[in-house]
Design a protein around this motif. Structure first.
Motif, short mmCIF file in Angstrom:
data_model
loop_
_atom_site.label_atom_id
_atom_site.label_comp_id
_atom_site.label_asym_id
_atom_site.label_seq_id
_atom_site.Cartn_x
_atom_site.Cartn_y
_atom_site.Cartn_z
N ASP A 190 0.71 -1.25 -0.17
CA ASP A 190 -0.09 0.10 0.02
C ASP A 190 0.96 1.34 -0.12
O ASP A 190 2.01 1.15 0.31
CB ASP A 190 -0.89 -0.22 1.05
CG ASP A 190 -1.95 -1.22 1.39
OD1 ASP A 190 -2.32 -1.37 0.09
OD2 ASP A 190 -2.28 -1.78 2.19
N PRO A 191 0.35 2.28 -0.46
CA PRO A 191 0.95 3.68 -0.37
C PRO A 191 1.13 4.12 0.96
O PRO A 191 0.45 3.67 1.87
CB PRO A 191 0.17 4.70 -1.60
CG PRO A 191 -1.23 4.08 -1.39
CD PRO A 191 -1.28 2.36 -1.24
N THR A 192 1.84 5.01 1.25
CA THR A 192 2.00 5.82 2.37
C THR A 192 2.29 7.46 1.98
O THR A 192 2.17 7.65 1.04
CB THR A 192 3.00 5.21 3.26
OG1 THR A 192 3.18 5.88 4.50
CG2 THR A 192 4.50 5.41 2.62
N THR A 193 2.73 8.13 3.02
CA THR A 193 3.07 9.52 2.69
C THR A 193 4.48 9.65 3.32
O THR A 193 4.90 8.97 4.43
CB THR A 193 2.29 10.65 3.21
OG1 THR A 193 2.27 10.45 4.58
CG2 THR A 193 0.92 10.32 2.54
N VAL A 194 5.15 10.73 2.99
CA VAL A 194 6.60 11.31 3.61
C VAL A 194 6.34 11.55 5.11
O VAL A 194 7.06 11.17 5.94
CB VAL A 194 7.01 12.37 2.76
CG1 VAL A 194 8.30 12.94 3.47
CG2 VAL A 194 7.65 11.67 1.49
N GLY A 195 5.21 12.17 5.25
CA GLY A 195 4.96 12.65 6.80
C GLY A 195 4.59 11.64 7.71
O GLY A 195 4.98 11.68 8.86
N ASP A 196 4.01 10.48 7.12
CA ASP A 196 3.68 9.35 7.86
C ASP A 196 4.72 8.40 8.19
O ASP A 196 4.96 7.94 9.31
CB ASP A 196 2.50 8.36 7.08
CG ASP A 196 1.41 8.94 7.40
OD1 ASP A 196 0.93 9.89 8.06
OD2 ASP A 196 0.44 8.36 6.49
N GLU A 197 5.95 8.47 7.17
CA GLU A 197 7.01 7.90 7.60
C GLU A 197 8.28 8.27 8.45
O GLU A 197 8.74 7.77 9.00
CB GLU A 197 7.59 7.28 6.36
CG GLU A 197 6.73 6.39 5.35
CD GLU A 197 6.00 5.19 6.32
OE1 GLU A 197 6.91 4.59 6.96
OE2 GLU A 197 4.75 5.01 6.05
N ALA A 198 8.51 9.81 8.23
CA ALA A 198 9.29 10.64 8.73
C ALA A 198 9.59 10.39 10.13
O ALA A 198 10.63 10.13 10.38
CB ALA A 198 9.55 12.11 8.26
N PRO A 199 8.58 10.36 11.21
CA PRO A 199 8.77 10.28 12.48
C PRO A 199 9.48 8.95 13.04
O PRO A 199 9.88 8.86 13.97
CB PRO A 199 7.40 10.26 13.07
CG PRO A 199 6.59 11.01 12.10
CD PRO A 199 7.01 10.50 10.80
N HIS A 200 9.58 7.86 12.06
CA HIS A 200 10.20 6.63 12.30
C HIS A 200 11.58 6.46 12.13
O HIS A 200 12.09 5.48 12.23
CB HIS A 200 9.25 5.57 11.76
CG HIS A 200 7.62 5.58 12.04
ND1 HIS A 200 7.24 5.42 13.46
CD2 HIS A 200 6.70 6.09 11.21
CE1 HIS A 200 5.88 5.63 13.32
NE2 HIS A 200 5.65 5.97 12.05
#
Length: 209
Positions: A190-200
């Protein structure tokens, strides 16, 4: 006409280091009703050709040269009348599937592929493989990441030609610096966003220690 991103899923196998796995691959077609670029035409060439329809194909782009992504690329390119674009650092992987005589055209970092009035910016993001690239389309608000970044973290690095610290650094420098709302269109899943992944990011770094 406004450029868009069309999507299909194809199924087949991925083989490397003596192991074979069943996989579903995302195939992305970026363009309008007149012309397009095909990204990672995996497994089912008939399905890819049908998705393209009567459009002119500017290029077939391989985000990297693992066999599930490129096994059918020469056939797809031949039927679509377009060159295969691949970063030269992935030639050793390409040649595991195709002989050196099967030609590709080199992709380079910073290259811009123009299609349907929009631009695909080539970002060299090694780690999953030496020549992995992502395609950032700022006008469309998307980045096509191949197997470099998925929902939930970096692509796999446990096999030949891969390196975990390298992929994390590529993601940190080249992808997480993109606008937070940028949609991440992945090679699988599935797709995601840069904002969803950056905190990790810190979690991923710790995972490598």
């Amino acid at each position: 006409m406004t450029a868009r991103v069309d999507h299909l899923v194809t199924s087949g196998t991925f083989s490397l280091d003596g192991q074979t796995f069943d996989v579903d691959n995302n195939v992305w077609v970026v363009g309008d009703d007149v012309e397009c670029v095909v990204v990672d035409p995996a497994h089912d060439v008939d399905a890819v050709v049908a998705a393209v329809g009567g459009r002119r194909v500017v290029a077939v782009v391989a985000t990297h040269a693992h066999d599930d992504h490129v096994r059918r690329a020469p056939e797809a390119a031949g039927r679509l009348g377009a060159p295969v674009l691949l970063h030269p650092d992935d030639r050793p992987l390409w040649e595991l599937t195709h002989p050196a005589s099967v030609a590709t055209t080199d992709l380079v970092d910073g290259q811009v592929i123009e299609v349907a009035g929009t631009s695909l910016n080539v970002l060299h993001t090694p780690g999953h493989s030496p020549g992995s690239v992502c395609l950032w389309a700022p006008d469309l608000g998307v980045v096509l990441t191949g197997d470099t970044l998925f929902r939930g973290g970096p692509g796999a690095t446990g096999r030949s030609f891969s390196d975990f610290p390298t992929i994390v650094e590529s993601i940190r420098r080249r992808l997480l610096t993109l606008p937070a709302g940028t949609r991440v269109l992945t090679g699988h899943g599935d797709p995601t966003t840069v904002g969803d992944e950056a905190p990790h990011l810190a979690e991923w770094v710790d995972r490598g220690h």
